[in-house]
Write an enzyme that holds these catalytic residues in place. Structure first.
Site, PDB file in Angstrom:
ATOM      1  N   SER A  37       0.832  -1.204   0.000  1.00 45.59           N
ATOM      2  CA  SER A  37       0.000   0.000   0.000  1.00 45.59           C
ATOM      3  C   SER A  37       0.867   1.254   0.000  1.00 45.59           C
ATOM      4  CB  SER A  37      -0.911   0.019   1.229  1.00 45.59           C
ATOM      5  OG  SER A  37      -1.512   1.294   1.317  1.00 45.59           O
ATOM      6  N   HIS A  80      -0.989  -1.273  -4.360  1.00 49.32           N
ATOM      7  CA  HIS A  80      -2.281  -0.889  -3.784  1.00 49.32           C
ATOM      8  C   HIS A  80      -2.336   0.628  -3.584  1.00 49.32           C
ATOM      9  CE1 HIS A  80      -5.943  -1.950  -1.483  1.00 49.32           C
ATOM     10  NE2 HIS A  80      -5.596  -1.005  -0.623  1.00 49.32           N
ATOM     11  N   ASP A 113      -4.678   3.630  -2.129  1.00 47.00           N
ATOM     12  CA  ASP A 113      -5.802   3.955  -1.243  1.00 47.00           C
ATOM     13  C   ASP A 113      -6.277   5.381  -1.494  1.00 47.00           C
ATOM     14  OD1 ASP A 113      -6.158   1.625   0.494  1.00 47.00           O
ATOM     15  OD2 ASP A 113      -4.097   2.037   1.107  1.00 47.00           O
ATOM     16  N   MET A 125      -8.920   8.215  -0.561  1.00 51.74           N
ATOM     17  CA  MET A 125      -9.848   8.575   0.525  1.00 51.74           C
ATOM     18  C   MET A 125     -10.322  10.009   0.327  1.00 51.74           C
ATOM     19  SD  MET A 125      -7.628   7.217   3.719  1.00 51.74           S
ATOM     20  CE  MET A 125      -6.881   5.573   3.726  1.00 51.74           C
ATOM     21  N   HIS A 131      -8.156   1.112  -4.530  1.00 52.52           N
ATOM     22  CA  HIS A 131      -9.154   0.918  -3.467  1.00 52.52           C
ATOM     23  C   HIS A 131      -9.810   2.268  -3.196  1.00 52.52           C
ATOM     24  CE1 HIS A 131      -9.726  -0.181   1.107  1.00 52.52           C
ATOM     25  NE2 HIS A 131     -10.862  -0.075   0.476  1.00 52.52           N
ATOM     26  N   MET A 184     -12.079   4.566  -1.276  1.00 50.48           N
ATOM     27  CA  MET A 184     -12.812   4.799  -0.020  1.00 50.48           C
ATOM     28  C   MET A 184     -13.452   6.175  -0.123  1.00 50.48           C
ATOM     29  SD  MET A 184      -9.956   3.164   2.480  1.00 50.48           S
ATOM     30  CE  MET A 184      -8.711   3.311   1.213  1.00 50.48           C
ATOM     31  N   MET A 210     -11.953  -5.970   4.486  1.00 49.82           N
ATOM     32  CA  MET A 210     -11.176  -5.054   5.334  1.00 49.82           C
ATOM     33  C   MET A 210     -10.927  -5.712   6.696  1.00 49.82           C
ATOM     34  SD  MET A 210     -10.374  -2.393   3.622  1.00 49.82           S
ATOM     35  CE  MET A 210      -9.531  -1.619   5.008  1.00 49.82           C
ATOM     36  N   ASP A 213      -7.014  -6.525   3.672  1.00 47.15           N
ATOM     37  CA  ASP A 213      -6.364  -5.214   3.777  1.00 47.15           C
ATOM     38  C   ASP A 213      -6.483  -4.676   5.200  1.00 47.15           C
ATOM     39  OD1 ASP A 213      -5.412  -2.646   3.352  1.00 47.15           O
ATOM     40  OD2 ASP A 213      -7.043  -2.030   2.006  1.00 47.15           O
TER      41      ASP A 213
HETATM   42  C1  DX5 Z   1      -6.694   1.469   5.208  1.00 44.83           C
HETATM   43  C2  DX5 Z   1      -6.149   1.165   3.848  1.00 44.83           C
HETATM   44  C3  DX5 Z   1      -5.056   0.170   3.856  1.00 44.83           C
HETATM   45  C4  DX5 Z   1      -3.814   0.588   4.584  1.00 44.83           C
HETATM   46  C5  DX5 Z   1      -3.093  -0.663   5.011  1.00 44.83           C
HETATM   47  O1  DX5 Z   1      -7.833   2.237   5.080  1.00 44.83           O
HETATM   48  O2  DX5 Z   1      -7.184   0.645   3.036  1.00 44.83           O
HETATM   49  O3  DX5 Z   1      -4.737  -0.234   2.540  1.00 44.83           O
HETATM   50  O4  DX5 Z   1      -2.959   1.377   3.795  1.00 44.83           O
HETATM   51  O5  DX5 Z   1      -2.017  -0.292   5.807  1.00 44.83           O
HETATM   52  P1  DX5 Z   1      -1.397  -1.303   6.877  1.00 44.83           P
HETATM   53  O6  DX5 Z   1      -0.916  -2.501   6.145  1.00 44.83           O
HETATM   54  O7  DX5 Z   1      -0.300  -0.484   7.491  1.00 44.83           O
HETATM   55  O8  DX5 Z   1      -2.487  -1.657   7.869  1.00 44.83           O
HETATM   56 ZN    ZN Z   2      -6.617  -0.231   1.069  1.00 42.30          ZN
END
Ligand code: DX5
Ligand code: ZN
Length: 237
Positions: A33, A58, A60, A62, A91, A93, A162, A196
């Site tokens: 990630s 990956h 993320d 947000m 991903h 969010m 998740m 994840d």
């Molecule tokens: C959280 C993200 C994850 C996060 C994972 O909302 O979707 O992808 O980056 O990070 P770690 O592996 O540090 O929990």
């Molecule tokens: Zn993620």
């Protein structure tokens, strides 16, 4: 080294992001990630992942509404795309993710995952993602049961379970999330399952054993003294 046959069906290119074949039960992919990368050295960190045994990256995204945090969007995704040819696992969010699917595909996504909790018409959204020629993914938060997505599994190339509350990296893994993975396999779901949140060498074996194919890891990779070695360890655990 792992047998190449485990990965052969997941060789993807920038031009054709769809996998060449169906996933096999033994498919194992690490998807680091980028949320845990050093943003001041994004190209350096992306190239490091590009050299590693991780097949996916990956991303993320947000929006500060669906989750209480804001990360990054298209320009950052494009910068990552420029620094690596690897498969980009996006991903989302965000609320109303269907509004942005086309732009994420254009920016280089090979998989677009939306949250079941964020979409009104999940089936239409997953079909729309597929119509762009990329993989469709649906994610469920820790409190959302597998039953919430049972009737769209036929249009989901991947389910993202998740194992922390979405929004932040570096949280502790919730072990009961693996029950959902087992439940999905017991229901006969044959697509990819990704997990994840809080994944590390401490729980990677349990995740693969439960039926996961793709492990996302942020802190465990970027916080390791040797990230490339850590990826190898997780893959070969
Ligand atoms: C959280 C993200 C994850 C996060 C994972 O909302 O979707 O992808 O980056 O990070 P770690 O592996 O540090 O929990
Ligand atoms: Zn993620």
């Amino acid at each position: 080294m792992l047998a190449e046959s485990k990965y052969i069906s997941f060789v993807m290119t920038k031009k054709n992001n769809r996998p060449a074949g169906a996933p096999t039960a033994g498919t194992r992919i690490i998807s680091p990630s980028m949320l845990s990368a050093e943003f001041g050295n994004l190209a350096r960190d992306t190239r490091m992942i590009d050299r590693s045994a991780a097949e996916w990256i990956h991303i993320d995204v947000m929006d500060g509404v669906f989750v209480p945090n804001i990360s990054f969007g298209f320009p950052v995704l494009k910068a990552i795309r420029t620094a690596s040819d690897k498969f980009l696992d996006v991903h989302l969010m965000i609320v109303e993710p269907e509004r942005y699917v086309a732009r994420f595909v254009e920016a280089g996504a090979g998989l677009v995952t939306v949250h079941a909790e964020a979409v009104a018409d999940l089936r239409a959204t997953l079909e729309m993602i597929r119509s762009h020629g990329v993989l469709s993914g649906v994610s469920i938060k820790p409190a959302t049961p597998v039953s919430a997505i049972a009737d769209v599994l036929d249009v989901a190339d991947l389910v993202l379970v998740m194992s922390v509350e979405p929004g932040f990296g570096g949280q502790s893994f919730m072990p009961h999330s693996l029950d959902k993975v087992r439940e999905l396999r017991a229901m006969g779901y044959g697509g990819l399952i990704e997990i994840d949140g809080g994944i590390s060498t401490a729980n990677a074996a349990a995740a693969f054993d439960a039926g996961c194919n793709v492990l996302v890891a942020g802190n465990a990779v970027f916080g390791a003294p040797d990230p490339e070695a850590e990826i190898e360890k997780m893959l070969n655990i």
